[in-house]
Design a protein around this motif. Sequence first.
Motif, PDB file in Angstrom:
ATOM      1  N   PRO A  25       0.829  -1.206   0.000  1.00  0.00           N
ATOM      2  CA  PRO A  25       0.000   0.000   0.000  1.00  0.00           C
ATOM      3  C   PRO A  25       0.866   1.261   0.000  1.00  0.00           C
ATOM      4  N   PRO A  26       0.560   2.252  -0.834  1.00  0.00           N
ATOM      5  CA  PRO A  26       1.378   3.475  -0.896  1.00  0.00           C
ATOM      6  C   PRO A  26       1.563   4.138   0.460  1.00  0.00           C
ATOM      7  N   GLU A  27       0.533   4.077   1.313  1.00  0.00           N
ATOM      8  CA  GLU A  27       0.628   4.745   2.616  1.00  0.00           C
ATOM      9  C   GLU A  27       1.593   4.041   3.560  1.00  0.00           C
ATOM     10  N   MET A  28       2.034   2.826   3.213  1.00  0.00           N
ATOM     11  CA  MET A  28       2.984   2.109   4.058  1.00  0.00           C
ATOM     12  C   MET A  28       4.424   2.286   3.600  1.00  0.00           C
ATOM     13  N   VAL A  29       4.633   3.043   2.519  1.00  0.00           N
ATOM     14  CA  VAL A  29       5.989   3.291   2.019  1.00  0.00           C
ATOM     15  C   VAL A  29       6.565   4.498   2.730  1.00  0.00           C
ATOM     16  N   ARG A  30       7.789   4.371   3.196  1.00  0.00           N
ATOM     17  CA  ARG A  30       8.443   5.473   3.914  1.00  0.00           C
ATOM     18  C   ARG A  30       9.818   5.721   3.325  1.00  0.00           C
ATOM     19  N   ASP A  31      10.195   6.978   3.255  1.00  0.00           N
ATOM     20  CA  ASP A  31      11.503   7.352   2.713  1.00  0.00           C
ATOM     21  C   ASP A  31      12.566   7.130   3.782  1.00  0.00           C
ATOM     22  N   PHE A  32      13.013   5.883   3.894  1.00  0.00           N
ATOM     23  CA  PHE A  32      14.001   5.521   4.910  1.00  0.00           C
ATOM     24  C   PHE A  32      14.881   4.409   4.361  1.00  0.00           C
ATOM     25  N   SER A  33      16.164   4.490   4.668  1.00  0.00           N
ATOM     26  CA  SER A  33      17.101   3.442   4.280  1.00  0.00           C
ATOM     27  C   SER A  33      18.282   3.446   5.222  1.00  0.00           C
ATOM     28  N   HIS A  56      11.098   5.304  15.527  1.00  0.00           N
ATOM     29  CA  HIS A  56      10.155   4.967  16.593  1.00  0.00           C
ATOM     30  C   HIS A  56       9.053   6.009  16.754  1.00  0.00           C
ATOM     31  N   ALA A  57       9.185   7.124  16.068  1.00  0.00           N
ATOM     32  CA  ALA A  57       8.105   8.114  16.062  1.00  0.00           C
ATOM     33  C   ALA A  57       7.034   7.749  15.041  1.00  0.00           C
ATOM     34  N   GLY A  58       7.289   6.717  14.247  1.00  0.00           N
ATOM     35  CA  GLY A  58       6.372   6.334  13.190  1.00  0.00           C
ATOM     36  C   GLY A  58       5.700   5.004  13.447  1.00  0.00           C
ATOM     37  N   PRO A  59       5.211   4.359  12.382  1.00  0.00           N
ATOM     38  CA  PRO A  59       4.466   3.100  12.515  1.00  0.00           C
ATOM     39  C   PRO A  59       5.368   1.935  12.901  1.00  0.00           C
ATOM     40  N   PRO A  60       4.757   0.870  13.430  1.00  0.00           N
ATOM     41  CA  PRO A  60       5.569  -0.286  13.851  1.00  0.00           C
ATOM     42  C   PRO A  60       6.182  -1.049  12.689  1.00  0.00           C
ATOM     43  N   THR A  78      10.081  -2.134  13.363  1.00  0.00           N
ATOM     44  CA  THR A  78      10.704  -1.158  14.255  1.00  0.00           C
ATOM     45  C   THR A  78      10.605  -1.524  15.732  1.00  0.00           C
ATOM     46  N   ARG A  79       9.639  -2.332  16.117  1.00  0.00           N
ATOM     47  CA  ARG A  79       9.457  -2.645  17.531  1.00  0.00           C
ATOM     48  C   ARG A  79      10.225  -3.909  17.893  1.00  0.00           C
ATOM     49  N   ALA A  80      10.903  -3.861  19.020  1.00  0.00           N
ATOM     50  CA  ALA A  80      11.713  -5.006  19.437  1.00  0.00           C
ATOM     51  C   ALA A  80      10.870  -6.259  19.615  1.00  0.00           C
ATOM     52  N   SER A  81       9.679  -6.119  20.170  1.00  0.00           N
ATOM     53  CA  SER A  81       8.827  -7.290  20.392  1.00  0.00           C
ATOM     54  C   SER A  81       8.406  -7.917  19.066  1.00  0.00           C
ATOM     55  N   ASP A  82       8.152  -7.090  18.046  1.00  0.00           N
ATOM     56  CA  ASP A  82       7.781  -7.620  16.736  1.00  0.00           C
ATOM     57  C   ASP A  82       8.978  -8.276  16.049  1.00  0.00           C
ATOM     58  N   GLN A  83      10.163  -7.719  16.253  1.00  0.00           N
ATOM     59  CA  GLN A  83      11.362  -8.359  15.696  1.00  0.00           C
ATOM     60  C   GLN A  83      11.542  -9.753  16.299  1.00  0.00           C
ATOM     61  N   ARG A  84      11.330  -9.872  17.585  1.00  0.00           N
ATOM     62  CA  ARG A  84      11.465 -11.182  18.219  1.00  0.00           C
ATOM     63  C   ARG A  84      10.479 -12.178  17.604  1.00  0.00           C
ATOM     64  N   ARG A  85       9.290 -11.700  17.321  1.00  0.00           N
ATOM     65  CA  ARG A  85       8.269 -12.563  16.705  1.00  0.00           C
ATOM     66  C   ARG A  85       8.730 -13.050  15.329  1.00  0.00           C
ATOM     67  N   VAL A  86       9.287 -12.167  14.533  1.00  0.00           N
ATOM     68  CA  VAL A  86       9.780 -12.542  13.207  1.00  0.00           C
ATOM     69  C   VAL A  86      10.942 -13.521  13.321  1.00  0.00           C
ATOM     70  N   LEU A  87      11.925 -13.188  14.170  1.00  0.00           N
ATOM     71  CA  LEU A  87      13.134 -13.991  14.264  1.00  0.00           C
ATOM     72  C   LEU A  87      12.876 -15.375  14.856  1.00  0.00           C
ATOM     73  N   VAL A 317       1.735 -13.537   4.267  1.00  0.00           N
ATOM     74  CA  VAL A 317       1.317 -13.383   5.653  1.00  0.00           C
ATOM     75  C   VAL A 317       0.939 -11.929   5.921  1.00  0.00           C
ATOM     76  N   ASP A 318      -0.066 -11.720   6.744  1.00  0.00           N
ATOM     77  CA  ASP A 318      -0.418 -10.376   7.193  1.00  0.00           C
ATOM     78  C   ASP A 318       0.255 -10.157   8.541  1.00  0.00           C
ATOM     79  N   PHE A 319       1.102  -9.145   8.597  1.00  0.00           N
ATOM     80  CA  PHE A 319       1.875  -8.898   9.814  1.00  0.00           C
ATOM     81  C   PHE A 319       1.653  -7.444  10.237  1.00  0.00           C
ATOM     82  N   LYS A 320       0.927  -7.258  11.350  1.00  0.00           N
ATOM     83  CA  LYS A 320       0.656  -5.922  11.859  1.00  0.00           C
ATOM     84  C   LYS A 320       0.008  -5.033  10.792  1.00  0.00           C
ATOM     85  N   GLY A 321      -0.832  -5.645   9.972  1.00  0.00           N
ATOM     86  CA  GLY A 321      -1.486  -4.896   8.918  1.00  0.00           C
ATOM     87  C   GLY A 321      -0.696  -4.775   7.643  1.00  0.00           C
ATOM     88  N   ALA A 322       0.520  -5.313   7.614  1.00  0.00           N
ATOM     89  CA  ALA A 322       1.359  -5.252   6.418  1.00  0.00           C
ATOM     90  C   ALA A 322       1.147  -6.507   5.580  1.00  0.00           C
TER      91      ALA A 322
END
Length: 419
Positions: A25-33, A56-60, A78-87, A317-322
């Motif tokens: 979704p276009p609204e989920m794209v962020r200018d970050f690298s 951390h000021a933005g979406p998870p 971006t969230r540590a708890s979500d990273q643990r879930r992925v890993l 997979v749907d992950f946190k709305g992604a």
Amino acid sequence: MPTASHERSLDSGAVKSRPVPDHVPPEMVRDFSLFTSPGMLPTANGDPHAAVACVHAGPPIFYSTSNTRDGRGTWVITRASDQRRVLQDTETFSSHRSIFASVLGESWPMIPLELDPPFHGVFRSLLNPLLSPKRVMALEPAVRERAIKLIDRIAASGTSCDIMKDFAVPFAVNIFLRFIGLSDDGLETFVGWARDLLHGDKEQRPPAARAIVAFIDELATERRKEPVDDFMTFIVKAKVEGRLLSDEEVRGIGVLVFVAGLDTVSAAICFDLAHLARNPKDQELLRSEPDRIAVAAEELLRAYSTIQMIRVATKDVDFKGAPIRKGDYVSCATMIANRDPAEFECPNEIDLAREDNRHAAFGYGPHRCLGSHLARREIVIGLEEWLARIPAFRIKTGTEPITFGGHVFGIENLILDWS
């Protein structure tokens, strides 16, 4: 156990972003690298860790259009708890990417880093005893001896040095040599390979990678013919599921030990000493109370984490709305997780007395860094012996450390002065 320059070392040129996939979704794209955002490109006196904390000021979770060494887009967790879930979910998020082998146009994995279960567990069980706390304790005298020898040589040669060139890289390479059972005779050759791999141009990097592979292959051949009591002999004689390891498997293990043990440790030491050079009160605290160094090293690992871990989705997979789709890359950057305000109070403040420091510098889940015990001791011993042997130091006037982001964050041109 390979600064941000390692990621550049495996790059073939400028990072170019690719089109955003239709399912994002276009609204989920962020200018970050982690490669090209402000503070990520080589920057004098930069702070890439503070620069990434802004996420951390933005979406998870969001989509970055260019967040790998070859310009691929990734979902950024971006969230540590979500990273643990992925890993932790190795069934949905695979580790196989052939990062090193791709430099040579090949696809074999570094083992066990780039293996998925159940094969990952088989090789992890094989290698765990070699890097256990007990084994690391046995290696500690050699690690300390090497640190002392290097630092005493630096102290005798003047009142300043380039930390990466004169201490961090030779120290890490030596520990690799000791670990696999070789003497220092080839140290300068190894340092040269490391320099070309980490800091060379695109013409120098593939030959360095080929030299490392050739060395591992040749050593394995020698140990099969004339076994001795060392790491490589153990590997070539070891069996998994009732069979000897293949040449490619032996190579995958050997290359991982060389590459992983070099970049992360040398980068950590440089970031730590840069912090102490800029913060005289912290430096004096550790000088006056050296028993604090082990705890302080954990906080410095948290604050200056260096690794971005990439996983590849094996299914939709749907992950946190992604809407993550099969084949999508998913980024779990330790430097982002360790600045998560939901995990750490005042995460952008560096408190060398921080307790209960459950940082993610060594990753999480089944692929948590196999060499974490050894890396910790290398870092702590390096700091202990540096502070015991070098007077109060600062960044040399007229010089500027260069920091950069990437797959592995790094720092170069750190010239310390104690005149």
